[in-house]
Structure formats: structure tokens, C-alpha cells
Design an enzyme around this catalytic site. Sequence first.
Site, PDB file in Angstrom:
ATOM      1  N   SER A 115     106.139  62.028  -7.671  1.00 14.13           N
ATOM      2  CA  SER A 115     107.214  62.123  -6.693  1.00 14.13           C
ATOM      3  C   SER A 115     108.004  60.829  -6.698  1.00 14.13           C
ATOM      4  O   SER A 115     107.418  59.743  -6.674  1.00 14.13           O
ATOM      5  CB  SER A 115     106.646  62.390  -5.296  1.00 14.13           C
ATOM      6  OG  SER A 115     107.678  62.479  -4.339  1.00 14.13           O
ATOM      7  N   HIS A 119     116.692  54.730  -3.411  1.00 11.37           N
ATOM      8  CA  HIS A 119     117.813  54.357  -2.559  1.00 11.37           C
ATOM      9  C   HIS A 119     118.433  53.093  -3.164  1.00 11.37           C
ATOM     10  O   HIS A 119     117.731  52.111  -3.430  1.00 11.37           O
ATOM     11  CB  HIS A 119     117.344  54.096  -1.130  1.00 11.37           C
ATOM     12  CG  HIS A 119     116.720  55.291  -0.485  1.00 11.37           C
ATOM     13  ND1 HIS A 119     117.464  56.373  -0.056  1.00 11.37           N
ATOM     14  CD2 HIS A 119     115.426  55.588  -0.191  1.00 11.37           C
ATOM     15  CE1 HIS A 119     116.663  57.275   0.474  1.00 11.37           C
ATOM     16  NE2 HIS A 119     115.413  56.830   0.396  1.00 11.37           N
ATOM     17  N   HIS A 129     116.252  62.101  -5.935  1.00  8.81           N
ATOM     18  CA  HIS A 129     114.879  62.550  -5.699  1.00  8.81           C
ATOM     19  C   HIS A 129     114.434  63.384  -6.892  1.00  8.81           C
ATOM     20  O   HIS A 129     115.221  64.132  -7.476  1.00  8.81           O
ATOM     21  CB  HIS A 129     114.811  63.403  -4.429  1.00  8.81           C
ATOM     22  CG  HIS A 129     113.646  64.348  -4.387  1.00  8.81           C
ATOM     23  ND1 HIS A 129     113.774  65.684  -4.694  1.00  8.81           N
ATOM     24  CD2 HIS A 129     112.330  64.153  -4.099  1.00  8.81           C
ATOM     25  CE1 HIS A 129     112.596  66.270  -4.576  1.00  8.81           C
ATOM     26  NE2 HIS A 129     111.704  65.369  -4.225  1.00  8.81           N
ATOM     27  N   THR A 132     107.581  66.701  -9.754  1.00  6.82           N
ATOM     28  CA  THR A 132     106.978  67.856 -10.412  1.00  6.82           C
ATOM     29  C   THR A 132     105.488  67.834 -10.095  1.00  6.82           C
ATOM     30  O   THR A 132     104.910  66.768  -9.905  1.00  6.82           O
ATOM     31  CB  THR A 132     107.183  67.861 -11.936  1.00  6.82           C
ATOM     32  OG1 THR A 132     106.648  66.651 -12.498  1.00  6.82           O
ATOM     33  CG2 THR A 132     108.665  67.974 -12.295  1.00  6.82           C
ATOM     34  N   ARG A 133     104.878  69.009 -10.074  1.00  8.26           N
ATOM     35  CA  ARG A 133     103.485  69.075  -9.644  1.00  8.26           C
ATOM     36  C   ARG A 133     102.824  70.342 -10.173  1.00  8.26           C
ATOM     37  O   ARG A 133     103.488  71.328 -10.499  1.00  8.26           O
ATOM     38  CB  ARG A 133     103.388  69.061  -8.123  1.00  8.26           C
ATOM     39  CG  ARG A 133     104.120  70.226  -7.478  1.00  8.26           C
ATOM     40  CD  ARG A 133     104.279  70.074  -5.980  1.00  8.26           C
ATOM     41  NE  ARG A 133     105.103  71.133  -5.417  1.00  8.26           N
ATOM     42  CZ  ARG A 133     106.431  71.097  -5.370  1.00  8.26           C
ATOM     43  NH1 ARG A 133     107.074  70.054  -5.849  1.00  8.26           N
ATOM     44  NH2 ARG A 133     107.113  72.096  -4.848  1.00  8.26           N
ATOM     45  N   HIS A 163     124.066  67.790 -13.360  1.00  2.00           N
ATOM     46  CA  HIS A 163     123.760  69.206 -13.521  1.00  2.00           C
ATOM     47  C   HIS A 163     123.753  69.617 -14.987  1.00  2.00           C
ATOM     48  O   HIS A 163     122.934  70.463 -15.393  1.00  2.00           O
ATOM     49  CB  HIS A 163     124.749  70.049 -12.720  1.00  2.00           C
ATOM     50  CG  HIS A 163     124.431  70.135 -11.266  1.00  2.00           C
ATOM     51  ND1 HIS A 163     123.619  71.112 -10.732  1.00  2.00           N
ATOM     52  CD2 HIS A 163     124.800  69.344 -10.221  1.00  2.00           C
ATOM     53  CE1 HIS A 163     123.509  70.936  -9.421  1.00  2.00           C
ATOM     54  NE2 HIS A 163     124.215  69.868  -9.091  1.00  2.00           N
ATOM     55  N   HIS A 193     120.361  71.998  10.923  1.00  3.07           N
ATOM     56  CA  HIS A 193     120.874  71.473  12.184  1.00  3.07           C
ATOM     57  C   HIS A 193     122.133  70.627  11.991  1.00  3.07           C
ATOM     58  O   HIS A 193     122.818  70.307  12.960  1.00  3.07           O
ATOM     59  CB  HIS A 193     119.794  70.679  12.926  1.00  3.07           C
ATOM     60  CG  HIS A 193     119.360  69.426  12.226  1.00  3.07           C
ATOM     61  ND1 HIS A 193     118.347  69.397  11.299  1.00  3.07           N
ATOM     62  CD2 HIS A 193     119.801  68.140  12.333  1.00  3.07           C
ATOM     63  CE1 HIS A 193     118.178  68.156  10.861  1.00  3.07           C
ATOM     64  NE2 HIS A 193     119.043  67.379  11.480  1.00  3.07           N
TER      65      HIS A 193
END
Length: 293
Positions: A115, A119, A129, A132-133, A163, A193
Site C-alpha cells: 500500500s 503527498h 495512491h 495491490t493485495r 490513465h 458527502h
Amino acid sequence: MTDQFDDRKARASQWFRRLRDEIVAAFEALEDAQGGPAPAGRFEVTETRRQSEDGSDAGGGLMSVMRGGRVFEKVGVNVSTVHGQLGERAVAAMAARKDLSGLKDDPTFWASGISLVAHMQNPHVPAVHMNTRMFWTPVAWWFGGGSDLNPAIEYAEDTEHFHAVLKEHCDPHGADLYPRFKDWADEYFYVPHRHRARGVGGIFYDDLNTGDWEADFAFTQDVGRAFLPAFLGCVERRKHMPFTEEDRERQLVHRGLYAEYNLVYDRGTKFGLETGHDANAVLMSLPPIAKWT
């Protein structure tokens, strides 16, 4: 199922560690190449451990964090391989997404992954960010991950480049994967939100089990391989750009949005905290400084 997966677990865990080493080396090389009066940033590496509810060892990993560099204000690259028993909340959350009949009877799990969250010092350079897991239980296994770009100041050229590299690495595994996982990222990285996306997207996938472990592992490896060429191109274009206090303000407010998402919605954050992993490693993704208007 356990015995036949022992080798596969080891291969996956070793791959995530190799990817971590490549990224750490590339980021430190970027710091060296930047120049300037400030010292080049270096990663501080801490071993993390997970303890089961009875206090026994349940695996761990490495937390690698660089702070106050020439290019990176804060970047973390974590790898872990953990195991143990899933709690009721974790079982319920997984069962809501897939058929895991039998997991309540034997909630044993094994998970390994990488992970990363970066910043940046310069507000023109996007935050990013990637993860993979692989996840294994006695009744099912799957892969997940992806990467997404999070600019405070958006540049169409950077979005297109990011992309395009992801698509280039997805396409050999199936022409449908990039558009499907791009749409999934747009949905997953949406902040309800705030009625807006967290960034300019990327790809996201979870619960990937086509029945062909080798194919799914190969795809997951290519998602990891795509990260450096996708991100470093954006960094090289923006890292020398001058910026104003207004630019910095935009960056800090955008970081607030990022923090809100990770604390309220992110699956990885919730899973890590609920399963007893090192809290500092789980919350590594949070920015060093943020603002809210």
C-alpha cells in the site's frame, strides 16, 4: 486448499516485497536528482507486527515513510503479510460482497499486499495512491488493488498520461478490464458527502477470482508494474513549477478531502483497524498537514 496455496502465498508475498523495494529505490533516486539546499529525503523503515486476540504473533511487515524531502512532503510504502482469525464484522462485510459460505465456521485468513500513498511538496504535483493485495480464506481467495491520481491542481496532460499507462498494462489481460476497472474506481473513490470524486480516478478492482490463479496474479503484478511509469511522468512535468500561497492553500484543502475519504469510506483502513494491524501503518495514508474551509 491450504497445502496447494502455500507456494502461491509465498510467491505473492515475495512479489509485493520486490515491488516495494523498486518503488522505494525509485523515490529516493528522484529525491537525489531534484537538487537544492534541503537534504534529499530518505525512508525511515519500521517493522510492524500484528497480534491476534490471544496475543500470539500474527505476521507483520515493513512501514517505510519519508518525510520532508525535496519532492515528497510525506510518502509511505507499506508491505505486510498477516494471518489469523477474522472477526464477526469483517466476516459480515466480506459476506455482503461475495458468497463465503463456511467462513463463519472457519474464519481463518491470510493476506499480503503493498500500500502506497504520496503527498507532494509542490502543489502542482499530484498526490497518488496505489495498492495491490492477495487475500486467502479456507473457502475462497481473491486479488484486489489499483491506483488513482489525486491532484489539487488538475492538468489534463497528467490525467491522460496516468490513465494511458494503466490501460497499456491492463489491455494484455483483456480489453474489457481497463474500462471496467476505471468505472469501478470512479464509483469507489467518490466522496458522497462532498458530492465529488476524490481525484481524477485510475483503476480499482476487488474480489478478483476468475478461477485461474496464475492469470489473476499476473494481472495484479502488471497493475503494480504500471505504477512507476504512470506516476513518475506526472512528477517530472510538475516538480520544478513555481507555486504561490494560493496554490498551497488549494493543496491543503484537497488533502482534507483525501483524509475524509480514507477515514470514512476506505475499505483498507477499516479492515486494518478492525483486524488489529499496526495503527500507524494503517493510518500512514493521512497527509502531514491539511485544511478544511
